[in-house]
Design an enzyme around this catalytic site. Structure first.
Site, PDB file in Angstrom:
ATOM      1  N   SER A 205       0.737  -1.072   0.211  1.00  0.00           N
ATOM      2  CA  SER A 205       0.049  -0.008   0.123  1.00  0.00           C
ATOM      3  C   SER A 205       0.652   1.181   0.144  1.00  0.00           C
ATOM      4  O   SER A 205       0.455   2.297  -0.355  1.00  0.00           O
ATOM      5  CB  SER A 205      -1.101  -0.163   1.329  1.00  0.00           C
ATOM      6  OG  SER A 205      -0.227  -0.162   2.132  1.00  0.00           O
TER       7      SER A 205
ATOM      8  N   ASN B 150      -3.278  -9.912   6.918  1.00  0.00           N
ATOM      9  CA  ASN B 150      -2.016  -9.886   7.624  1.00  0.00           C
ATOM     10  C   ASN B 150      -1.221 -11.086   7.425  1.00  0.00           C
ATOM     11  O   ASN B 150      -1.518 -12.113   7.557  1.00  0.00           O
ATOM     12  CB  ASN B 150      -2.491  -9.695   9.294  1.00  0.00           C
ATOM     13  CG  ASN B 150      -1.433  -9.891  10.078  1.00  0.00           C
ATOM     14  OD1 ASN B 150      -0.424  -9.867   9.600  1.00  0.00           O
ATOM     15  ND2 ASN B 150      -1.729 -10.063  11.230  1.00  0.00           N
ATOM     16  N   VAL B 151       0.001 -10.678   6.714  1.00  0.00           N
ATOM     17  CA  VAL B 151       0.816 -11.633   6.474  1.00  0.00           C
ATOM     18  C   VAL B 151       1.378 -12.705   7.584  1.00  0.00           C
ATOM     19  O   VAL B 151       1.852 -13.828   7.338  1.00  0.00           O
ATOM     20  CB  VAL B 151       2.240 -11.206   5.525  1.00  0.00           C
ATOM     21  CG1 VAL B 151       1.598 -10.394   4.438  1.00  0.00           C
ATOM     22  CG2 VAL B 151       2.890 -10.339   6.462  1.00  0.00           C
TER      23      VAL B 151
ATOM     24  N   ASN C 231       7.452  -8.376   0.693  1.00  0.00           N
ATOM     25  CA  ASN C 231       7.954  -7.056   1.022  1.00  0.00           C
ATOM     26  C   ASN C 231       7.515  -6.477   2.330  1.00  0.00           C
ATOM     27  O   ASN C 231       8.074  -5.542   2.976  1.00  0.00           O
ATOM     28  CB  ASN C 231       7.633  -6.380  -0.259  1.00  0.00           C
ATOM     29  CG  ASN C 231       7.931  -4.775   0.142  1.00  0.00           C
ATOM     30  OD1 ASN C 231       9.042  -4.119   0.233  1.00  0.00           O
ATOM     31  ND2 ASN C 231       6.640  -3.927   0.461  1.00  0.00           N
TER      32      ASN C 231
ATOM     33  N   SER D 191      17.321  -6.844   4.156  1.00  0.00           N
ATOM     34  CA  SER D 191      17.731  -5.543   4.360  1.00  0.00           C
ATOM     35  C   SER D 191      19.303  -5.531   4.739  1.00  0.00           C
ATOM     36  O   SER D 191      19.773  -6.612   5.154  1.00  0.00           O
ATOM     37  CB  SER D 191      17.238  -4.898   5.777  1.00  0.00           C
ATOM     38  OG  SER D 191      18.001  -3.735   6.268  1.00  0.00           O
TER      39      SER D 191
ATOM     40  N   TYR E 136      14.612  -6.858  14.048  1.00  0.00           N
ATOM     41  CA  TYR E 136      14.650  -6.404  12.732  1.00  0.00           C
ATOM     42  C   TYR E 136      15.822  -7.224  11.929  1.00  0.00           C
ATOM     43  O   TYR E 136      15.802  -8.014  10.912  1.00  0.00           O
ATOM     44  CB  TYR E 136      14.569  -5.048  12.483  1.00  0.00           C
ATOM     45  CG  TYR E 136      14.460  -4.435  11.236  1.00  0.00           C
ATOM     46  CD1 TYR E 136      13.320  -4.688  10.467  1.00  0.00           C
ATOM     47  CD2 TYR E 136      15.730  -4.127  10.487  1.00  0.00           C
ATOM     48  CE1 TYR E 136      13.239  -4.138   9.263  1.00  0.00           C
ATOM     49  CE2 TYR E 136      15.466  -3.857   8.975  1.00  0.00           C
ATOM     50  CZ  TYR E 136      14.101  -3.788   8.443  1.00  0.00           C
ATOM     51  OH  TYR E 136      14.209  -3.221   7.099  1.00  0.00           O
TER      52      TYR E 136
ATOM     53  N   ALA F 177      17.535  -9.602  12.988  1.00  0.00           N
ATOM     54  CA  ALA F 177      17.394 -11.384  12.985  1.00  0.00           C
ATOM     55  C   ALA F 177      16.129 -11.768  12.075  1.00  0.00           C
ATOM     56  O   ALA F 177      16.440 -12.509  11.352  1.00  0.00           O
ATOM     57  CB  ALA F 177      16.766 -11.667  14.415  1.00  0.00           C
TER      58      ALA F 177
ATOM     59  N   ILE G 160      16.416   3.666   2.144  1.00  0.00           N
ATOM     60  CA  ILE G 160      15.449   4.095   1.308  1.00  0.00           C
ATOM     61  C   ILE G 160      14.571   5.185   1.631  1.00  0.00           C
ATOM     62  O   ILE G 160      14.024   4.805   2.771  1.00  0.00           O
ATOM     63  CB  ILE G 160      14.704   2.789   0.511  1.00  0.00           C
ATOM     64  CG1 ILE G 160      15.460   1.602   0.204  1.00  0.00           C
ATOM     65  CG2 ILE G 160      13.872   3.240  -0.803  1.00  0.00           C
ATOM     66  CD1 ILE G 160      16.741   1.973  -0.874  1.00  0.00           C
TER      67      ILE G 160
HETATM   68  P1  NAP Z   1       6.820   1.106   4.781  1.00  0.00           P
HETATM   69  O1  NAP Z   1       6.675   2.208   3.942  1.00  0.00           O
HETATM   70  O2  NAP Z   1       6.446   1.295   6.181  1.00  0.00           O
HETATM   71  O3  NAP Z   1       5.402   0.320   4.166  1.00  0.00           O
HETATM   72  C1  NAP Z   1       5.357  -1.124   4.801  1.00  0.00           C
HETATM   73  C2  NAP Z   1       4.057  -1.970   4.076  1.00  0.00           C
HETATM   74  O4  NAP Z   1       3.874  -3.098   4.652  1.00  0.00           O
HETATM   75  C3  NAP Z   1       3.038  -0.873   4.099  1.00  0.00           C
HETATM   76  O5  NAP Z   1       2.148  -1.267   2.926  1.00  0.00           O
HETATM   77  C4  NAP Z   1       2.198  -1.622   5.215  1.00  0.00           C
HETATM   78  O6  NAP Z   1       0.717  -1.691   5.025  1.00  0.00           O
HETATM   79  C5  NAP Z   1       2.718  -3.341   5.062  1.00  0.00           C
HETATM   80  N1  NAP Z   1       2.546  -3.988   6.157  1.00  0.00           N
HETATM   81  C6  NAP Z   1       2.722  -3.829   7.471  1.00  0.00           C
HETATM   82  N2  NAP Z   1       2.678  -4.840   8.470  1.00  0.00           N
HETATM   83  C7  NAP Z   1       1.851  -5.928   7.408  1.00  0.00           C
HETATM   84  C8  NAP Z   1       1.225  -6.947   7.557  1.00  0.00           C
HETATM   85  N3  NAP Z   1       1.404  -7.669   8.834  1.00  0.00           N
HETATM   86  N4  NAP Z   1       0.668  -7.800   6.621  1.00  0.00           N
HETATM   87  C9  NAP Z   1       0.696  -7.190   5.581  1.00  0.00           C
HETATM   88  N5  NAP Z   1       0.963  -5.975   5.159  1.00  0.00           N
HETATM   89  C10 NAP Z   1       1.675  -5.439   6.253  1.00  0.00           C
HETATM   90  O7  NAP Z   1       7.976   0.302   4.422  1.00  0.00           O
HETATM   91  P2  NAP Z   1       8.898   0.330   3.284  1.00  0.00           P
HETATM   92  O8  NAP Z   1      10.191   1.284   3.748  1.00  0.00           O
HETATM   93  O9  NAP Z   1       8.449   0.380   1.987  1.00  0.00           O
HETATM   94  O10 NAP Z   1       9.600  -0.973   3.482  1.00  0.00           O
HETATM   95  C11 NAP Z   1       9.327  -2.322   2.741  1.00  0.00           C
HETATM   96  C12 NAP Z   1      10.026  -3.442   3.032  1.00  0.00           C
HETATM   97  O11 NAP Z   1      11.389  -2.819   2.465  1.00  0.00           O
HETATM   98  C13 NAP Z   1      10.117  -3.818   4.354  1.00  0.00           C
HETATM   99  O12 NAP Z   1      10.299  -5.283   4.371  1.00  0.00           O
HETATM  100  C14 NAP Z   1      11.385  -2.997   4.977  1.00  0.00           C
HETATM  101  O13 NAP Z   1      11.931  -3.959   5.885  1.00  0.00           O
HETATM  102  C15 NAP Z   1      12.327  -3.320   3.701  1.00  0.00           C
HETATM  103  N6  NAP Z   1      13.360  -2.312   3.698  1.00  0.00           N
HETATM  104  C16 NAP Z   1      13.045  -0.996   3.823  1.00  0.00           C
HETATM  105  C17 NAP Z   1      14.178  -0.216   3.874  1.00  0.00           C
HETATM  106  C18 NAP Z   1      13.909   1.552   4.021  1.00  0.00           C
HETATM  107  O14 NAP Z   1      14.865   1.986   4.197  1.00  0.00           O
HETATM  108  N7  NAP Z   1      12.631   1.975   3.764  1.00  0.00           N
HETATM  109  C19 NAP Z   1      15.313  -0.768   3.841  1.00  0.00           C
HETATM  110  C20 NAP Z   1      15.689  -1.986   4.064  1.00  0.00           C
HETATM  111  C21 NAP Z   1      14.738  -2.799   3.873  1.00  0.00           C
HETATM  112  P3  NAP Z   1      -0.427  -1.408   6.138  1.00  0.00           P
HETATM  113  O15 NAP Z   1      -0.111  -0.040   6.608  1.00  0.00           O
HETATM  114  O16 NAP Z   1      -1.535  -1.302   5.647  1.00  0.00           O
HETATM  115  O17 NAP Z   1      -0.040  -2.371   7.341  1.00  0.00           O
END
Ligand code: NAP
Length: 247
Positions: free
Chosen positions: A14, A63-64, A90, A142, A155, A157, A188
């Site tokens: 989303s 919810n995943v 993701n 990550s 995180y 782990a 990011i």
């Molecule tokens: P984000 O903007 O916080 O978005 C997270 C997404 O995950 C949202 O769409 C959220 O939807 C969904 N989500 C959370 N809990 C969920 C659940 N239990 N079931 C289904 N959906 C769920 O995060 P992002 O920065 O885009 O990160 C995406 C991925 O990349 C993550 O795995 C994160 O660990 C990884 N990552 C991010 C970064 C970074 O710098 N941003 C760096 C390394 C890795 P709802 O709000 O509807 O729950």
């Protein structure tokens, strides 16, 4: 278009990285199935945007971390589309704290969403990929899973766990023409990193070789490559995309 008619399930799409992956895959003619757990407004806005741009997008709210919710959703998807070609695990959350202050709940909820969530989705999707003799799975890990970070033991782990999960599944599923890879982004620009204050961001940027945070497009471009035929001999890998923060 070579991807036309393909179906991709992107979890946690989303917002942030997942939403950008959905936009870019839809532009390639892939039917994108956008999963999320609570942000209805953001998911609906994304669906409208993708449809306005001529793409196909359906929303799947579950919810995943919940095994039976995932099974019900995947069964519904298979009934409608008969296949899932690409699974992008993701969905991810953080709940940072130093270990001494970290509660059991803070540890468990991060593992449940980030690691068990990928297990739940892959478990239910892979059997259909096996039947279809084709599939590509990408786990969004990550660099924290590779380098560790104080205050993020839960995180880190979960994200290290995803790398071992990826390598094992690549070995299990390779003979079925299913490739499994992980992407390890650095920092990011998304809501997840918005939590950092200006001083934290400045310190961080100074340690990144390319002197900038990454964009969601940077990660989505790598996803596009990994699902493509050009990457057809790549499996079991973890590809860092960190601007040189972790080398
Ligand atoms: P984000 O903007 O916080 O978005 C997270 C997404 O995950 C949202 O769409 C959220 O939807 C969904 N989500 C959370 N809990 C969920 C659940 N239990 N079931 C289904 N959906 C769920 O995060 P992002 O920065 O885009 O990160 C995406 C991925 O990349 C993550 O795995 C994160 O660990 C990884 N990552 C991010 C970064 C970074 O710098 N941003 C760096 C390394 C890795 P709802 O709000 O509807 O729950």
């Amino acid at each position: 278009m070579k991807f036309a008619g393909s179906v991709a399930l992107i979890t946690g799409a989303s917002k942030g990285i997942g939403a950008q992956i959905a936009r870019q895959l839809a532009q390639k003619g892939i039917v994108v199935l956008v999963n999320y757990s609570s942000s209805d407004d953001a998911a609906i806005a994304l669906q409208q945007e993708i449809r306005r741009d001529g793409g196909e997008c359906e929303l799947y709210k579950f919810n995943v971390a919940d095994f039976s919710q995932v099974k019900t959703a995947i069964d519904g998807i298979i009934k409608k589309y008969k296949k899932i070609d690409y699974l992008i695990n993701n969905a991810g959350i953080t709940s940072d704290n130093l270990l001494l202050k970290m509660s059991e709940e803070e540890f468990s909820k991060v593992i449940d969403v980030n690691l068990k969530g990928a297990f739940n989705c892959t478990k239910h999707v892979s059997r259909w990929m096996i039947k279809n003799k084709f599939g590509v799975i990408i786990n969004i890990s990550s660099i924290i899973g590779l380098m560790g970070n104080a205050g993020q033991s839960n995180y880190a782990a979960s994200k290290s766990g995803l790398i071992g999960f990826t390598k094992s599944l690549a070995k299990e599923l390779g003979s079925r023409n299913i490739r499994v890879n992980a992407i390890a982004p650095g920092f990011i620009e998304t809501e997840m990193t918005e939590k950092l204050n200006i001083i934290q961001k400045k310190t961080l940027v100074s340690s990144i070789a390319l002197k900038r945070l990454g964009s969601t497009e940077d990660v989505a471009n790598l996803v596009e490559f990994l699902i493509s035929e050009e990457a057809s001999y790549i499996t079991g890998e973890t590809i860092n995309i960190s601007g040189g923060l972790y080398i």
